[in-house]
Design an enzyme around this catalytic site. Structure first.
Site, PDB file in Angstrom:
ATOM      1  CG  HIS A  71      -1.961  -1.045   1.173  1.00  0.00           C
ATOM      2  ND1 HIS A  71      -3.001  -1.114   2.103  1.00  0.00           N
ATOM      3  CD2 HIS A  71      -2.245  -1.738  -0.107  1.00  0.00           C
ATOM      4  CE1 HIS A  71      -3.726  -2.248   1.835  1.00  0.00           C
ATOM      5  NE2 HIS A  71      -3.500  -2.445   0.447  1.00  0.00           N
TER       6      HIS A  71
ATOM      7  CB  CYS B  60       8.468  18.254 -13.543  1.00  0.00           C
ATOM      8  SG  CYS B  60       7.327  17.551 -12.578  1.00  0.00           S
TER       9      CYS B  60
ATOM     10  CB  THR C 127      -4.601  -7.780   8.092  1.00  0.00           C
ATOM     11  OG1 THR C 127      -5.580  -7.058   7.164  1.00  0.00           O
ATOM     12  CG2 THR C 127      -4.334  -9.122   7.799  1.00  0.00           C
ATOM     13  CB  SER C 128      -9.613  -6.097   9.459  1.00  0.00           C
ATOM     14  OG  SER C 128      -9.793  -5.189   8.323  1.00  0.00           O
TER      15      SER C 128
END
Ligand code: OAD
Length: 242
Positions: free
Chosen positions: A121, A152, A190-191
């Protein structure tokens, strides 16, 4: 305290395996004091993801999005890896074929010393130019709002995979390779609500891995895995790899 049979079995599997993959989520960093996303004290309780963590939100109000990331960067900068992060570094050093897949953007795994990892992520300490796409490390505290690319002068955005965006194809490929060949997949904190990471447990299982979960609470993965152990990552993970 005697280890439970589930801990003993998983410990033995990890000790014997030559290929181990680990998937982590916000729960592993919760023990370092980094807020999780879901649940009673989660970030998504008071904030709507689509207002802060989507390309549309950034296009609509980049200042708001950057203010939120500045707040999170400030919080994460005060946190340190905990014994669970450190134990995974130890595991990386002892297992021949090891890969860590993390959904966490806090950078605590690399700070602990993890090297064989995909931050699927992204990373909150990296920025990406919206024009030339150059990715750079940026640790400014606070970051200037609105930050500009030094090459830039385009607007910089957090190098984070937001809702509605695709994962980096190379990260995805490395993750799938690691899931297909591992003998043990260890899923920590982690869910299991966000794809594609939510499918990683089933993929490893279909490919013959022994799949284990360490989490404070049961999750949608708990019924699919071979072993689900409930408790704090900082207590359990060091026991598993010692
Ligand atoms: P969640 O907040 O959805 O889930 C955190 C999980 O950690 C829950 O299942 C908790 O029960 C568990 N947990 C909490 N404290 C723990 C502890 N001390 N030890 C072990 N487990 C614990 O977080 P994720 O599953 O990581 O996306 O969320 C996935 C993605 O959703 C995140 O990467 C984020 C978010 O939107 C992006 O930032 C792009």
């Amino acid at each position: 305290m005697n280890a439970s049979p589930a801990i003993q079995e998983l410990k033995a599997r990890l000790a014997q395996a030559t290929a181990v993959t680990v998937l982590t989520g916000a729960g592993i960093s919760a023990d370092s004091g980094v807020p999780t996303f879901r649940g009673a004290d989660g970030l998504w309780k008071d904030h709507r993801p689509e207002e802060l963590a989507s390309p549309e939100a950034f296009a609509r109000n980049p200042t708001l999005v950057w203010e939120w990331y500045n707040w999170r960067r400030g919080l994460i900068a005060t946190k340190q890896p905990n014994p669970a992060h450190t134990a995974l570094v130890e595991l990386e050093h002892t297992v021949n074929d090891f890969w860590l897949i993390t959904q966490n953007v806090d950078g605590l795994h690399p700070l602990a010393g993890s090297q064989r990892l995909s931050e699927i992520h992204g990373n909150i300490w990296k920025v990406r130019c919206t024009q030339c796409e150059r990715i750079t490390v940026n640790r400014d505290m606070p970051i200037a709002i609105l930050p500009e690319c030094s090459t830039c002068a385009g607007l910089l955005r957090p190098h984070i995979v937001w809702f509605g965006e695709s994962l980096d194809p190379e990260d995805l490929q490395k993750s799938f390779d690691a899931l297909r060949k591992c003998e043990v997949l260890l899923i920590i904190g982690t869910s299991g609500m966000v794809y594609p990471a939510a499918s990683f447990g089933p993929i490893a299982k279909e490919n013959g891995a022994f799949v284990a979960e360490v989490n404070l609470d049961p999750t949608p993965n708990s019924d699919l895995v071979d072993v689900a152990i409930q408790g704090h990552a900082k207590d359990l993970v060091p026991q598993l790899v010692s």
